[in-house]
Design a protein around this motif. Structure first.
Motif, PDB file in Angstrom:
ATOM      1  N   GLU A  78       0.821  -1.213   0.000  1.00  0.00           N
ATOM      2  CA  GLU A  78       0.000   0.000   0.000  1.00  0.00           C
ATOM      3  C   GLU A  78       0.854   1.263   0.000  1.00  0.00           C
ATOM      4  O   GLU A  78       0.565   2.223  -0.720  1.00  0.00           O
ATOM      5  N   SER A  79       1.921   1.276   0.777  1.00  0.00           N
ATOM      6  CA  SER A  79       2.788   2.453   0.831  1.00  0.00           C
ATOM      7  C   SER A  79       4.154   2.054   1.347  1.00  0.00           C
ATOM      8  O   SER A  79       4.293   1.113   2.130  1.00  0.00           O
ATOM      9  N   LEU A  80       5.150   2.779   0.873  1.00  0.00           N
ATOM     10  CA  LEU A  80       6.516   2.671   1.378  1.00  0.00           C
ATOM     11  C   LEU A  80       6.795   3.997   2.063  1.00  0.00           C
ATOM     12  O   LEU A  80       7.011   5.025   1.406  1.00  0.00           O
ATOM     13  N   ASP A  81       6.766   3.992   3.388  1.00  0.00           N
ATOM     14  CA  ASP A  81       6.659   5.242   4.132  1.00  0.00           C
ATOM     15  C   ASP A  81       7.989   5.961   4.277  1.00  0.00           C
ATOM     16  O   ASP A  81       8.145   7.095   3.838  1.00  0.00           O
ATOM     17  N   THR A  82       8.960   5.340   4.901  1.00  0.00           N
ATOM     18  CA  THR A  82      10.225   6.013   5.173  1.00  0.00           C
ATOM     19  C   THR A  82      11.394   5.072   4.916  1.00  0.00           C
ATOM     20  O   THR A  82      11.287   3.856   5.087  1.00  0.00           O
ATOM     21  N   ILE A  83      12.518   5.694   4.519  1.00  0.00           N
ATOM     22  CA  ILE A  83      13.796   5.001   4.399  1.00  0.00           C
ATOM     23  C   ILE A  83      14.789   5.785   5.243  1.00  0.00           C
ATOM     24  O   ILE A  83      15.032   6.968   4.999  1.00  0.00           O
ATOM     25  N   SER A  84      15.368   5.145   6.245  1.00  0.00           N
ATOM     26  CA  SER A  84      16.271   5.833   7.169  1.00  0.00           C
ATOM     27  C   SER A  84      17.686   5.297   6.999  1.00  0.00           C
ATOM     28  O   SER A  84      17.928   4.101   7.218  1.00  0.00           O
ATOM     29  N   LEU A  94       1.337  -2.863   4.108  1.00  0.00           N
ATOM     30  CA  LEU A  94       0.980  -3.848   3.082  1.00  0.00           C
ATOM     31  C   LEU A  94      -0.231  -4.660   3.503  1.00  0.00           C
ATOM     32  O   LEU A  94      -0.601  -4.711   4.684  1.00  0.00           O
ATOM     33  N   TYR A  95      -0.836  -5.301   2.507  1.00  0.00           N
ATOM     34  CA  TYR A  95      -1.892  -6.291   2.723  1.00  0.00           C
ATOM     35  C   TYR A  95      -1.268  -7.672   2.534  1.00  0.00           C
ATOM     36  O   TYR A  95      -0.803  -8.006   1.441  1.00  0.00           O
ATOM     37  N   THR A 165       1.561  -2.796   9.131  1.00  0.00           N
ATOM     38  CA  THR A 165       2.685  -1.866   8.957  1.00  0.00           C
ATOM     39  C   THR A 165       3.888  -2.442   9.674  1.00  0.00           C
ATOM     40  O   THR A 165       3.805  -2.792  10.856  1.00  0.00           O
ATOM     41  N   VAL A 166       4.987  -2.565   8.948  1.00  0.00           N
ATOM     42  CA  VAL A 166       6.176  -3.204   9.498  1.00  0.00           C
ATOM     43  C   VAL A 166       7.391  -2.320   9.243  1.00  0.00           C
ATOM     44  O   VAL A 166       7.515  -1.708   8.180  1.00  0.00           O
ATOM     45  N   THR A 167       8.261  -2.244  10.237  1.00  0.00           N
ATOM     46  CA  THR A 167       9.555  -1.574  10.108  1.00  0.00           C
ATOM     47  C   THR A 167      10.632  -2.642  10.200  1.00  0.00           C
ATOM     48  O   THR A 167      10.756  -3.318  11.226  1.00  0.00           O
ATOM     49  N   GLU A 213       0.310   2.260  -7.668  1.00  0.00           N
ATOM     50  CA  GLU A 213       1.006   3.120  -8.619  1.00  0.00           C
ATOM     51  C   GLU A 213       1.354   4.476  -8.022  1.00  0.00           C
ATOM     52  O   GLU A 213       2.219   5.172  -8.545  1.00  0.00           O
ATOM     53  N   ARG A 214       0.691   4.875  -6.974  1.00  0.00           N
ATOM     54  CA  ARG A 214       0.929   6.188  -6.379  1.00  0.00           C
ATOM     55  C   ARG A 214       2.049   6.179  -5.340  1.00  0.00           C
ATOM     56  O   ARG A 214       2.321   7.207  -4.719  1.00  0.00           O
ATOM     57  N   ILE A 215       2.705   5.048  -5.156  1.00  0.00           N
ATOM     58  CA  ILE A 215       3.805   4.991  -4.191  1.00  0.00           C
ATOM     59  C   ILE A 215       4.962   5.845  -4.693  1.00  0.00           C
ATOM     60  O   ILE A 215       5.409   5.696  -5.838  1.00  0.00           O
ATOM     61  N   SER A 216       5.447   6.738  -3.869  1.00  0.00           N
ATOM     62  CA  SER A 216       6.591   7.580  -4.219  1.00  0.00           C
ATOM     63  C   SER A 216       7.314   7.983  -2.945  1.00  0.00           C
ATOM     64  O   SER A 216       6.725   8.043  -1.867  1.00  0.00           O
ATOM     65  N   LEU A 217       8.599   8.267  -3.096  1.00  0.00           N
ATOM     66  CA  LEU A 217       9.435   8.706  -1.990  1.00  0.00           C
ATOM     67  C   LEU A 217      10.141   9.998  -2.384  1.00  0.00           C
ATOM     68  O   LEU A 217      10.451  10.215  -3.565  1.00  0.00           O
ATOM     69  N   SER A 218      10.407  10.841  -1.398  1.00  0.00           N
ATOM     70  CA  SER A 218      11.020  12.135  -1.684  1.00  0.00           C
ATOM     71  C   SER A 218      12.478  11.996  -2.109  1.00  0.00           C
ATOM     72  O   SER A 218      12.952  12.729  -2.975  1.00  0.00           O
ATOM     73  N   GLN A 219      13.204  11.053  -1.510  1.00  0.00           N
ATOM     74  CA  GLN A 219      14.630  10.923  -1.794  1.00  0.00           C
ATOM     75  C   GLN A 219      14.959   9.827  -2.791  1.00  0.00           C
ATOM     76  O   GLN A 219      16.064   9.816  -3.330  1.00  0.00           O
TER      77      GLN A 219
END
Length: 459
Positions: A78-84, A94-95, A165-167, A213-219
């Motif tokens: 569903e989304s890729l939230d953060t990359i640290s 995710l589902y 949601t998993v980290t 398709e709308r998944i995007s990350l700033s970096q």
């Protein structure tokens, strides 16, 4: 029944005689008709009776003692939230869907329709015990209720879906940062059941992984997702099936060009301005060099503050430290120019103190220079004399500086066979800016060559 009717009739007649005007107040006994019971509101859930939940032991896996039960898995990201980079992890929502067959849950159906339940029934039956390997935190969403869905088909096929949601940990190689490409993995595995009891597989291969398709990350730019399957071995428990979700990320470099590379390049170019400033302008050249050095130190500190303390050199470190060296060398260059100029002035001062002032020097063509005293040859004197006589101060065509220097000259007298030595002042062209002239070419050329090599390697 007949006796009951007679009793009711007698009571009615007695009441009619006693209260002829109040017939309406007589209670008439009517038969009570019971409404048919609502099957959905029965105290005993009909679905549990239909699925025979109480007739089986669901603490055991389906077909216990037989071959391993196949459990298919598919995932929709569903989304890729953060990359640290600092924590070396990523967060993903995710589902997670599981597919298996449990004949204990089969039920008769005339229209072959499935039944859908929430988490309450999922707690009463057997479900795969999946977990995320190398995960730091994970949770099932519970707004407005637990995001759990259980769908049972008449033949016993089960679909079990969770929104999670998993980290998880991502080992990043930052040696090419910020011109790097990272590959992270999310690993799914059964916690208790080895491959002898549970066979975990992707239900449709690579098509089992779907992304929004709308998944995007700033970096980062998400290049691709793909899946693999491997076996994992634990020395104390055995072999387990493990599913992998791999995704490749390429970092956007434009942000770092604006925030790091361009400022560093401008500071290096700014340090070159001192090469065109007069060497005697100490208040102009020294602060310029110190300012550029301190600015480069600030840029390096700011970049490393947002990065993990890795034990290897990153690509951005190479660029910044080479730029810092260029800025530092520009300061050292002025120190060298200033020192050599001071040494030269000391020599001139000693010559002035040693030789008296003598005017009236004749034709410059008849002058020679004693190398033992002045350090300049006859050719140097003759060449410089062509630019003008004593007292002429100007600039030569090549941009050098004309300085008047005291020298022990030898005057040739055509009438005498010998030579008479007389001290005097002559105009000698002394290039005290040779280091600055070379630096104007060497510094930009070397830095341009470094940039060509750097970007050809890391681009």
């Amino acid at each position: 029944f007949v006796a009951h009717c007679r009793l009711s009739l007698c009571i009615f007649l007695d009441h009619l005689i006693a209260y002829p005007n109040k017939i309406t107040h007589f209670p008439i006994y009517r038969p009570i008709l019971k409404r048919s019971s609502d099957m959905t509101k029965s105290p005993m859930t009909k679905s549990e009776q239909l699925l025979r939940i109480d007739d089986h032991d669901f603490t055991m896996r389906p077909a216990f003692g037989g071959p391993p039960i196949p459990v298919g898995v598919d995932v929709q990201v569903e989304s890729l939230d953060t990359i640290s980079e600092v924590d070396m992890d990523f967060t993903m929502t995710l589902y997670l869907r599981h597919y298996w067959k449990d004949e204990r849950l089969s039920f008769p159906s005339t229209n072959n329709q499935s039944m859908t339940f929430d988490s309450r029934l999922a707690k009463k039956i057997w479900v795969p015990d999946m977990f995320f390997v190398h995960s730091k935190r994970s949770f099932i969403h519970d707004t407005t209720t637990d995001n759990v869905m259980l769908r049972v088909h008449p033949d016993g096929n089960v679909l079990y879906s969770l929104r999670i949601t998993v980290t998880a940990m991502c080992n990043m190689d930052l040696s090419r940062f910020p011109l790097d490409t990272q590959t992270c993995s999310l690993e799914i595995e059964s916690y208790a059941y080895t491959d002898d009891d549970l066979m975990l597989y992707w239900k449709k291969g690579n098509e089992s992984l779907n992304t929004d398709e709308r998944i995007s990350l700033s970096q980062f730019l998400i290049q691709k997702f793909h899946t693999t399957t491997k076996l994992a071995f634990y020395s104390s428990t055995g072999w387990y099936n493990r599913l992998y979700i791999h995704f490749t990320l390429r970092r956007h470099v434009f942000f770092f060009l604006l925030q790091t590379y361009f400022p560093a390049t401008l500071m290096v170019m700014l340090s070159w301005v001192s090469f065109w400033i007069d060497r005697r302008a100490v208040p102009a050249r020294v602060p310029l060099g110190i300012t550029t050095v301190l600015t480069m130190s600030t840029i390096i500190t700011g970049v490393n503050a947002s990065m993990p303390r890795v034990s290897y050199i990153k690509a951005v470190d190479i660029y910044l430290w080479v730029s810092f060296v260029f800025v530092f060398l520009s300061v050292i260059e002025y120190a060298a120019v200033n020192y050599l100029s001071t040494v030269q002035e000391r020599k001139e001062r000693k010559l002035r103190e040693r030789l008296p002032c003598t005017c009236g020097i004749g034709n410059p063509d008849d002058m020679t220079c004693d190398p033992q005293i002045s350090g300049y040859t006859t050719m140097d004197v003759n060449r410089t004399a062509n630019y003008g006589t004593a007292g002429n101060y100007g600039m030569p065509e090549n941009g050098g500086r004309q300085e008047r220097m005291l020298a022990q000259v030898v005057l040739r007298d055509p009438q005498l066979t010998g030579q008479v030595k007389r001290p005097g002042y002559v105009n000698i062209w002394i290039d005290t800016h040779a280091i600055d002239k070379y630096s104007r070419v060497l510094f930009p050329g070397s830095y341009a060559l470094f940039n060509i090599i750097y970007w050809s390697i890391y681009s």
